[in-house]
Design a protein around this motif. Structure first.
Motif, short mmCIF file in Angstrom:
data_model
loop_
_atom_site.label_atom_id
_atom_site.label_comp_id
_atom_site.label_asym_id
_atom_site.label_seq_id
_atom_site.Cartn_x
_atom_site.Cartn_y
_atom_site.Cartn_z
N ALA A 25 35.93 9.86 61.58
CA ALA A 25 37.36 10.16 61.55
C ALA A 25 37.89 10.14 60.12
O ALA A 25 38.70 10.99 59.74
N GLY A 26 37.43 9.18 59.34
CA GLY A 26 37.84 9.10 57.94
C GLY A 26 37.46 10.34 57.16
O GLY A 26 38.17 10.75 56.23
N LYS A 27 36.35 10.95 57.53
CA LYS A 27 35.91 12.19 56.89
C LYS A 27 36.56 13.43 57.49
O LYS A 27 36.35 14.53 57.01
N GLY A 28 37.34 13.24 58.54
CA GLY A 28 37.98 14.38 59.20
C GLY A 28 37.06 15.10 60.17
O GLY A 28 37.35 16.22 60.58
N MET A 29 35.98 14.45 60.57
CA MET A 29 35.01 15.06 61.49
C MET A 29 35.37 14.62 62.92
O MET A 29 34.77 13.71 63.49
N LYS A 30 36.38 15.29 63.46
CA LYS A 30 36.98 14.85 64.73
C LYS A 30 36.03 14.92 65.91
O LYS A 30 36.03 14.03 66.76
N ASP A 31 35.23 15.96 66.00
CA ASP A 31 34.31 16.09 67.15
C ASP A 31 33.28 14.97 67.15
O ASP A 31 33.02 14.35 68.18
N GLN A 32 32.69 14.69 65.99
CA GLN A 32 31.71 13.62 65.89
C GLN A 32 32.36 12.26 66.16
O GLN A 32 31.76 11.40 66.81
N ALA A 33 33.58 12.09 65.65
CA ALA A 33 34.30 10.83 65.89
C ALA A 33 34.54 10.64 67.39
O ALA A 33 34.28 9.57 67.93
N SER A 34 35.01 11.68 68.04
CA SER A 34 35.29 11.61 69.47
C SER A 34 34.03 11.27 70.27
O SER A 34 34.06 10.44 71.18
N THR A 35 32.92 11.90 69.91
CA THR A 35 31.64 11.63 70.59
C THR A 35 31.22 10.18 70.40
O THR A 35 30.78 9.52 71.34
N SER A 36 31.38 9.67 69.18
CA SER A 36 31.00 8.28 68.90
C SER A 36 31.89 7.30 69.64
O SER A 36 31.41 6.31 70.20
N PHE A 37 33.20 7.57 69.66
CA PHE A 37 34.12 6.69 70.39
C PHE A 37 33.79 6.69 71.88
O PHE A 37 33.81 5.64 72.53
N ALA A 38 33.49 7.86 72.43
CA ALA A 38 33.15 7.96 73.85
C ALA A 38 31.88 7.17 74.16
O ALA A 38 31.79 6.50 75.20
N LYS A 39 30.90 7.23 73.26
CA LYS A 39 29.65 6.50 73.47
C LYS A 39 29.91 4.98 73.45
O LYS A 39 29.36 4.24 74.27
N ALA A 40 30.75 4.53 72.53
CA ALA A 40 31.10 3.10 72.48
C ALA A 40 31.74 2.66 73.79
O ALA A 40 31.39 1.63 74.35
N LYS A 41 32.67 3.47 74.26
CA LYS A 41 33.37 3.14 75.51
C LYS A 41 32.41 3.15 76.70
O LYS A 41 32.51 2.31 77.59
N GLU A 42 31.48 4.09 76.70
CA GLU A 42 30.48 4.17 77.77
C GLU A 42 29.60 2.91 77.78
O GLU A 42 29.30 2.36 78.85
N LEU A 43 29.20 2.46 76.60
CA LEU A 43 28.31 1.31 76.50
C LEU A 43 29.01 -0.01 76.81
O LEU A 43 28.39 -0.94 77.31
N ASP A 44 30.30 -0.08 76.48
CA ASP A 44 31.05 -1.33 76.69
C ASP A 44 32.45 -0.98 77.21
O ASP A 44 33.43 -1.05 76.47
N PRO A 45 32.53 -0.60 78.49
CA PRO A 45 33.81 -0.12 79.03
C PRO A 45 34.89 -1.20 79.14
O PRO A 45 36.05 -0.88 79.34
#
Length: 108
Positions: free
Chosen positions: A81-101
């Motif tokens: 997100a800091g780099k402005g890479m929104k798609d990658q950020a969204s994917t990473s956030f979703a993975k975190a939420k999936e692993l620890d809901p």
């Protein structure tokens, strides 16, 4: 020992003494490259200094060895997100939420 060094590095980093903390984190990761919580704390330091590429590279390596490290994916999302890479950020956030809901941090 290694845990004491990690605690010291994390404490120094939280006190915003990054120049003191960084060599400690690097030493930890040389001593035990699979010490994923040290990589996570170090990546926070890199995020705070807007050293996004370094943090992304560190966490990609860490997550390759520890794919269930939810906080690592969350931090990776922040770096993207800091780099402005929104798609990658969204994917990473979703993975975190999936692993620890149940961690409310990931619901933001």
């Amino acid at each position: 020992g290694i845990l004491e060094m990690n605690n010291k590095a994390t404490y120094v980093s939280r006190a915003e003494k990054n120049k003191e903390a960084e060599p400690l984190f690097k030493q930890l990761l040389v001593s035990d490259p699979k010490f994923f919580t040290a990589a996570g704390a170090y990546s926070y330091l890199l995020l705070s200094e807007k050293r996004y590429d370094e943090g992304i590279e560190l966490l990609k390596k860490t997550l390759a060895n520890h794919p269930s490290y939810a906080r690592g994916y969350w931090r990776l999302g922040q770096l993207y997100a800091g780099k402005g890479m929104k798609d990658q950020a969204s994917t990473s956030f979703a993975k975190a939420k999936e692993l620890d809901p149940y961690d409310t941090q990931y619901m933001q």
